[in-house]
Write a protein that holds these residues in place. Structure first.
Motif, mmCIF file in Angstrom:
data_model
loop_
_atom_site.group_PDB
_atom_site.id
_atom_site.type_symbol
_atom_site.label_atom_id
_atom_site.label_comp_id
_atom_site.label_asym_id
_atom_site.label_seq_id
_atom_site.Cartn_x
_atom_site.Cartn_y
_atom_site.Cartn_z
ATOM 1 N N LEU A 52 0.895 -1.120 -0.202
ATOM 2 C CA LEU A 52 0.083 -0.111 -0.073
ATOM 3 C C LEU A 52 1.561 0.848 0.201
ATOM 4 N N ARG A 53 1.247 1.754 -1.136
ATOM 5 C CA ARG A 53 1.789 3.002 -1.373
ATOM 6 C C ARG A 53 0.806 4.371 -1.225
ATOM 7 N N ARG A 54 1.547 5.115 -0.458
ATOM 8 C CA ARG A 54 0.833 6.890 0.197
ATOM 9 C C ARG A 54 1.283 7.560 -0.494
ATOM 10 N N PHE A 55 0.868 8.888 -1.026
ATOM 11 C CA PHE A 55 1.519 10.073 -1.293
ATOM 12 C C PHE A 55 0.710 10.571 -0.826
ATOM 13 N N THR A 56 1.773 11.452 -0.288
ATOM 14 C CA THR A 56 1.119 12.897 0.895
ATOM 15 C C THR A 56 1.994 14.072 0.215
ATOM 16 N N ARG A 57 1.064 15.183 -0.245
ATOM 17 C CA ARG A 57 0.827 16.529 -0.393
ATOM 18 C C ARG A 57 1.792 17.359 0.935
ATOM 19 N N LYS A 58 2.439 17.230 0.937
ATOM 20 C CA LYS A 58 3.337 18.771 2.045
ATOM 21 C C LYS A 58 3.380 20.392 1.711
ATOM 22 N N HIS A 59 2.039 20.455 2.806
ATOM 23 C CA HIS A 59 1.581 22.003 2.858
ATOM 24 C C HIS A 59 1.212 22.119 2.202
ATOM 25 N N ALA A 60 0.238 21.672 1.443
ATOM 26 C CA ALA A 60 -1.178 21.863 0.836
ATOM 27 C C ALA A 60 -2.052 21.839 1.474
ATOM 28 N N ARG A 61 -2.562 22.950 0.807
ATOM 29 C CA ARG A 61 -4.551 23.591 2.181
ATOM 30 C C ARG A 61 -5.387 22.306 1.729
ATOM 31 N N ARG A 62 -5.430 21.422 2.827
ATOM 32 C CA ARG A 62 -6.771 20.178 3.223
ATOM 33 C C ARG A 62 -8.284 20.630 2.197
ATOM 34 N N ALA A 63 -8.502 20.315 1.344
ATOM 35 C CA ALA A 63 -10.040 20.690 0.894
ATOM 36 C C ALA A 63 -10.557 18.686 0.903
ATOM 37 N N PRO A 64 -11.206 19.026 1.069
ATOM 38 C CA PRO A 64 -12.021 17.510 0.324
ATOM 39 C C PRO A 64 -11.690 16.877 -1.270
ATOM 40 N N PRO A 65 -12.090 16.209 -1.610
ATOM 41 C CA PRO A 65 -11.376 14.895 -0.449
ATOM 42 C C PRO A 65 -10.061 14.756 -0.124
ATOM 43 N N SER A 66 -9.612 14.214 1.593
ATOM 44 C CA SER A 66 -9.176 14.498 1.948
ATOM 45 C C SER A 66 -8.018 12.875 1.788
ATOM 46 N N GLY A 67 -9.307 11.972 1.657
ATOM 47 C CA GLY A 67 -7.771 10.918 1.074
ATOM 48 C C GLY A 67 -8.582 9.839 -0.333
ATOM 49 N N ILE A 68 -8.149 9.986 -1.125
ATOM 50 C CA ILE A 68 -7.943 8.656 -2.226
ATOM 51 C C ILE A 68 -7.384 7.913 -2.832
ATOM 52 N N PHE A 69 -8.981 6.063 -3.090
ATOM 53 C CA PHE A 69 -8.148 5.457 -2.852
ATOM 54 C C PHE A 69 -8.006 5.066 -4.153
ATOM 55 N N LEU A 70 -6.524 4.735 -4.310
ATOM 56 C CA LEU A 70 -6.810 3.677 -6.524
ATOM 57 C C LEU A 70 -6.272 2.812 -6.217
ATOM 58 N N CYS A 71 -7.638 1.960 -6.245
ATOM 59 C CA CYS A 71 -7.070 0.501 -6.620
ATOM 60 C C CYS A 71 -6.867 0.286 -7.731
ATOM 61 N N ALA A 72 -5.480 -0.301 -8.543
ATOM 62 C CA ALA A 72 -4.467 -0.361 -9.805
ATOM 63 C C ALA A 72 -5.460 -2.215 -9.824
ATOM 64 N N PRO A 73 -5.060 -2.064 -11.104
ATOM 65 C CA PRO A 73 -5.844 -3.653 -11.952
ATOM 66 C C PRO A 73 -4.482 -4.557 -11.417
ATOM 67 N N LEU A 74 -4.932 -5.829 -10.944
ATOM 68 C CA LEU A 74 -3.868 -6.761 -11.387
ATOM 69 C C LEU A 74 -3.795 -7.470 -12.528
ATOM 70 N N ALA A 75 -3.384 -7.117 -13.593
ATOM 71 C CA ALA A 75 -4.063 -7.657 -14.803
ATOM 72 C C ALA A 75 -3.230 -7.282 -16.052
ATOM 73 N N GLY A 76 -1.469 -7.556 -15.522
ATOM 74 C CA GLY A 76 0.009 -7.562 -16.094
ATOM 75 C C GLY A 76 0.257 -6.669 -16.597
ATOM 76 N N HIS A 77 -0.144 -5.343 -15.915
ATOM 77 C CA HIS A 77 0.433 -3.805 -15.645
ATOM 78 C C HIS A 77 1.146 -3.961 -13.987
ATOM 79 N N HIS A 78 2.255 -3.027 -13.608
ATOM 80 C CA HIS A 78 2.606 -2.658 -12.901
ATOM 81 C C HIS A 78 1.740 -1.601 -12.468
ATOM 82 N N ALA A 79 1.626 -1.471 -11.323
ATOM 83 C CA ALA A 79 0.497 -0.101 -10.246
ATOM 84 C C ALA A 79 1.115 1.006 -10.895
ATOM 85 N N VAL A 80 2.131 1.411 -11.753
ATOM 86 C CA VAL A 80 3.087 2.393 -12.073
ATOM 87 C C VAL A 80 2.453 2.902 -12.992
#
Length: 391
Positions: A52-80
């Motif tokens: 589970l990788r988390r990308f955090t914005r430093k010093h950014a003004r927090r506005a909704p949505p505060s968190g987004i969970f992106l479910c990457a497929p396991l279908a041959g490609h890497h999540a990148v």
């Protein structure tokens, strides 16, 4: 000693793609509200087959949505492969992503990975992200849509905190509807055929030696044959950047080509389970899917805001297959939105101009409507959003 065509495939893959590897996400900063905002990347939880990788914005003004969970497929490609998606979503909030590992790197003693394990992994990661972020929007792309819906439904059944919303993009919730060539092929071949002709054993030179997998080199051939124009376009981007005939930096073009070309081995049990559950038996669409002794009841999501997004030119997930989630998650009052993007193929749903100019704006509009407390006019009414037509 005799060799099979699978042995030859391994040799061919190693010979022609020896330098191909998945690049890192490498998102150092984003431009947020007109200023450069540093981004911190960290692995915050993991199981043998996924991080589970988390990308955090430093010093950014927090506005909704505060968190987004992106479910990457396991279908041959890497999540990148979803790097561009992550980078865009960072303008809306901190991003979590499921980063599935190449099965050839996982020792056999770590056990197998089947579709049930995939769902329970998402349950674990969503629980973690929700506890940390509070308000969490779930997005699932392509193959990840069915297990993400299942994980959300199982969590809702336990009385877990509600998701802020769930968005399914180009995923086969009901693969029986308008099946594409890929879907028809999966449905017309039994599991014995796939086991005999598409499963290989990881060579001894890898940590996952002797693990049975659907190998990446077969996935690579399938992708290149199905979408030769995409590979050509990515190579042309690199050539134009190298010749300085493009404003795009060469490193960006190279990263996109590497991310698309780098494939992974998928565990046999997971691969065959996906064919059986999603394509052969349509267990989710028929309300018959069980994870262990737990029934996946999509009705548990009747209070979860739901958005489904399809591309009108998607040749991987057929028309209506993703929108079918609305019938499964029927609700009398939860916000619902059904979006179809015109002039949009499967990859356009999460990368390139259509993602930036049509898909992401439609997604943000859905979130904004939720923030304003708006409700769709009718639970079952479709809102068709074609997006700006490209010249």
């Amino acid at each position: 000693m005799s060799y099979s065509w699978l042995d030859y495939g391994r040799w061919l893959d190693a010979s022609f793609f020896a330098g191909s590897h998945a690049p890192s996400f490498d998102i150092a900063t984003i431009q947020h509200d007109g200023v450069a905002c540093p981004v911190e990347e960290a692995v915050v939880d993991s199981v043998p087959f996924c991080s589970l990788r988390r990308f955090t914005r430093k010093h950014a003004r927090r506005a909704p949505p505060s968190g987004i969970f992106l479910c990457a497929p396991l279908a041959g490609h890497h999540a990148v492969m979803l790097r561009e998606t992550v980078e865009t979503l960072l303008h809306d909030g901190d991003v979590y992503i499921s980063d599935w590992q190449d099965a050839r790197t996982i020792p056999v003693d770590a056990g197998p990975l089947d579709l049930d394990d995939y769902v329970t992994t998402l349950e674990r990661f969503v629980t973690y992200a929700q506890r940390e972020a509070g308000r969490l929007h779930l997005i699932a792309v392509c193959q990840a849509a069915p297990p993400a819906l299942a994980a959300a439904a199982l969590l809702a059944d336990t009385g877990a905190p509600s998701l802020a919303s769930m968005t399914l993009i180009g995923g086969p919730i009901d693969a029986r509807l308008q099946p594409t060539a890929l879907g028809r092929f999966a449905m017309s071949h039994d599991l014995a055929w796939f086991r005999a002709f598409t499963i290989d054993v990881v060579p001894e030179c890898h940590a996952g030696a002797m693990r049975r997998v659907y190998p990446g080199y077969l996935q690579r051939v399938a992708l290149f044959n199905a979408h030769p124009e995409r590979l050509s376009a990515l190579r042309m981007r690199c050539w134009l950047s190298a010749m300085r005939m493009s404003t795009e930096p060469l490193e960006h073009a190279q990263r996109a080509l590497e991310a698309y070309s780098a494939v992974l081995d998928m565990p046999e049990a997971y691969f065959l389970d996906t064919i059986r559950v999603i394509f052969h038996d349509a267990l989710l669409a028929r309300g018959l899917w069980r994870i262990g002794d737990r029934k996946v009841s999509a009705a548990a999501l009747d209070r979860t805001p739901l958005c489904t997004i399809e591309g009108d030119r998607d040749d991987i997930t057929g028309q209506g297959q993703t929108h079918a989630a609305h019938e499964l998650c029927a609700s009398a009052d939860a916000p619902r939105r059904r979006i179809t993007i015109e002039h949009c193929n499967h990859y356009d749903l999460f990368t390139g101009p259509r993602w930036h100019e049509a898909v992401h704006p439609a997604l943000v509009d859905f979130w904004r409507a939720l923030d304003l407390g708006e409700r769709s006019r009718s639970t079952h009414q479709s809102v068709e959003t074609p997006g700006a037509q490209l010249g």
